[in-house]
Each structure stands twice: as C-alpha cells, then as structure tokens.
Scaffold this active site. Structure first.
Site, PDB file in Angstrom:
ATOM      1  N   CYS A 311       0.818  -1.206   0.000  1.00 38.51           N
ATOM      2  CA  CYS A 311       0.000   0.000   0.000  1.00 38.51           C
ATOM      3  C   CYS A 311       0.857   1.263   0.000  1.00 38.51           C
ATOM      4  O   CYS A 311       0.391   2.340  -0.371  1.00 38.51           O
ATOM      5  CB  CYS A 311      -0.966   0.007   1.178  1.00 38.51           C
ATOM      6  N   PHE A 312       2.129   1.133   0.398  1.00 36.51           N
ATOM      7  CA  PHE A 312       3.047   2.264   0.389  1.00 36.51           C
ATOM      8  C   PHE A 312       4.032   2.203  -0.779  1.00 36.51           C
ATOM      9  O   PHE A 312       4.893   3.082  -0.907  1.00 36.51           O
ATOM     10  CB  PHE A 312       3.850   2.310   1.691  1.00 36.51           C
TER      11      PHE A 312
END
Length: 343
Positions: A311-312
């Site tokens: 997600c990052f």
C-alpha cells in the site's frame, strides 16, 4: 533521537489513499479467485472470462463492474486478467451519449475468431483448421451446429441455432458455424453475467469522457502497462527513508546492490519483484516515472528477510553485510511470500 528511533507520521489523506489501494488489491484478488467460480481461467492464455455456469447472482457482477470503474476513478492498477477483446466489448456496449461528439468512433461489437484466440488459443486454432480444410468437412469433422462446453466437469452440448443438433457442418456452412460458435462462447452464453457487469462499470465511468478512450487505453487504465520495465527510471524517481547519510542519494552499499539485483534479474524476476513491492507486476498508465518506490532501512545486518508494504509501494531492507546475502534473502522473500503471509 537517532535514525532508528525516528517516527514517520502519515496524514489522514495519505492513509486514506494508501489503504484504498490495498483494499482494491485484496478485494480484486478475492473476486477473481477461480475458487469462487465467478470467472473461468484458461491455462494456455492465462486470461479469465465470465463463468456462464456460475451460481452467483447478477448483483455480484454489477458490483465487480462498479469496482473496476472505481479503480479507474482512483488511479489504481488492478490484477484483472480479462482478455483485450473484453474491453472492446465493454466500450462497444457503452450507453449512447447525446453531448458533444468526439472524433473517435464506437468500437465494433462484432466478435471474431481472433478474439476467441486471445482467450482460448487451442480452440480457435481448431476452428481455423476447420475453415481452411480442403477436403470434405462433413465427412472428416462429423460436427453438428452445437457448442461443446464443460459445466463443472460435465460435458454439455448447446445447439447454436434452431434444430442445430440435427444440422451438419459442411463446406458451405462452416463459416456460419464458426461465427455462431464464437458468438455463443463470448457473448450469448455470458449475457447474464456481462450485462450487470457493464451496468455497474458505466454507473461509475459513464458520460462523454469515456468516448475519448480506445479499448486498449481502458485496459491500460485498469491493468497498467506491460511494457518492459525500465529499472533505471524506477531508480531515478525512488525515494529513501531511514538511511541517514544515504536518505537523499541512495548511495549506501545495500541500496546499490538492491538496484543492481533488480537490473540483473530476468524480465519475469523483475516483474515478480515489482509485484512484491507494489502489489502489481505492471506499470501505471503514465509510465515508470509515475511509480515512486520507497526503499526504507529496517536496521543493521540480520538473518531476517526484506519486507514489503504494497500500500506504500515500499520495500524495507536491512544493512546486509554483502551482496550475496542480499541476493539470497531478497529473491527468497519474493518467491516464497504472497500478500501478508507465506505460501
């Protein structure tokens, strides 16, 4: 407070965007899991298509269409293995729009043998041989106007026309047979699934803006680009966190080794590493310059493996003592892990 004690604070906006990406990735992975029976997969083409024999309701396909539309709206790449013709079929069925006209014409809704070849190459090859056969088609192939399909392990024959089971395929009507066969497999048999899927998609992505895109561009927005990875560009736009002196330049040895291993990998290995870091093995529609990979420091040399937070778009590395150690641990992590746990 040293570099290991520092804390990275994320704003609510950043958290929402990053968690939204992870939500899309996990949801789509679950929806397109063949175990659920919503889609069927071809082992040869590695594409999936709507399952005409599913027990799921049409509401499920409406929601899947909504999810794909929302992914485009939120610029999120999805691991959706629909064949290219599916996106042309989708645009061809777009609702009519009465606003300002565009120079792009609506894609043809006609499905051809070449479309079937994308999804089921062996079947399409067999039908092409039937079309090109020089001898007596009726005597050699012994086919009637029926489609032979597999319904959860049970072979089923479906007439392609009125009284098709009693109509033989001959040299004079074989082109009609192939046309009806393709239309049934790619259109008629999946209408119960495709129609709500289409409505769901256009409930999010309707309007004149969609008419500005070609089918391959819609596919690019949904699935990302499969162009060869430009590792040098990914390295040029990468960011670094927790490396102290190398935080801006990425000049520490382990970082240099990481990019060398990334560049030295085969195309399939590079795709696997990209998927490990970002959750997708494809580049965004805008290219490698729009994909910012973050390389974070997790601490001193250790026996632990690198970590990734999709997600990052982040990979965390330890300060391994040599390149061989990083090589072993990096590729082991890539090949033996999936999502949040081990296979």
């Amino acid at each position: 407070m040293d570099d290991h004690d520092s804390i990275r604070l994320w704003t609510p906006v950043e958290n929402c965007a990053l968690l939204r990406k992870e939500w899309f990735l996990l949801l789509v992975r679950e929806v397109f899991d063949p175990e659920h029976g919503l889609f069927v997969y071809d082992d040869e083409s590695h594409y999936c298509y709507f399952n005409p024999s599913t027990f799921e309701t049409s509401d499920q396909y409406f929601l899947i269409g909504v999810v794909l539309g929302l992914a485009i709206y939120n610029s999120t790449i999805l691991d959706v293995a629909l064949p290219p013709f599916a996106f042309r079929k989708l645009l061809a069925s777009a609702p009519a729009y009465t606003g300002v006209s565009t120079s792009l014409s609506r894609p043809s809704a006609t499905l051809a043998l070449s479309d079937l070849a994308e999804l089921r190459p062996s079947l399409a090859s067999g039908l092409q041989q039937l079309l090109e056969y020089d001898g007596d088609v009726e005597e050699t192939f012994c086919r009637d106007f029926v489609a032979e399909i597999d319904r959860y392990g049970q072979p089923v024959q479906v007439p392609l026309c009125l009284n098709g089971e009693n109509r033989a395929v001959t040299n004079s009507n074989r082109a009609e047979f192939v046309e009806l066969y393709v239309r049934y497999l790619l259109d008629t048999s999946v209408s119960r699934q495709f129609e709500p899927f289409k409505r769901g998609f256009f409930s999010v992505c309707g309007g004149n803006a969609l008419s500005l895109f070609r089918p391959e561009e819609i596919e690019l927005l949904v699935r990302g680009s499969d162009e060869p990875l430009d590792v040098a560009t990914l390295q040029a736009v990468a960011t670094y966190d927790g490396w102290k002196q190398g935080e801006r330049t990425g000049d520490e040895a382990v970082i240099t080794w990481f990019w060398e291993l990334f560049s030295e990998g085969s195309p399939s290995e590079q795709r696997a590493l990209l998927s490990f870091i970002t959750g997708s093995d494809r580049l965004p529609a805008m290219g490698a310059t729009s994909l910012i990979i973050k390389v974070a420091c997790l601490g001193h040399d250790t026996r632990r493996f690198p970590l990734a937070r999709t997600c990052f778009n982040m990979i965390g590395l330890y300060r391994y003592s040599n390149k061989d150690a990083l090589h072993h641990k990096l590729w082991t992590a890539v090949n033996e892990s999936e999502g949040f746990g081990l296979r």
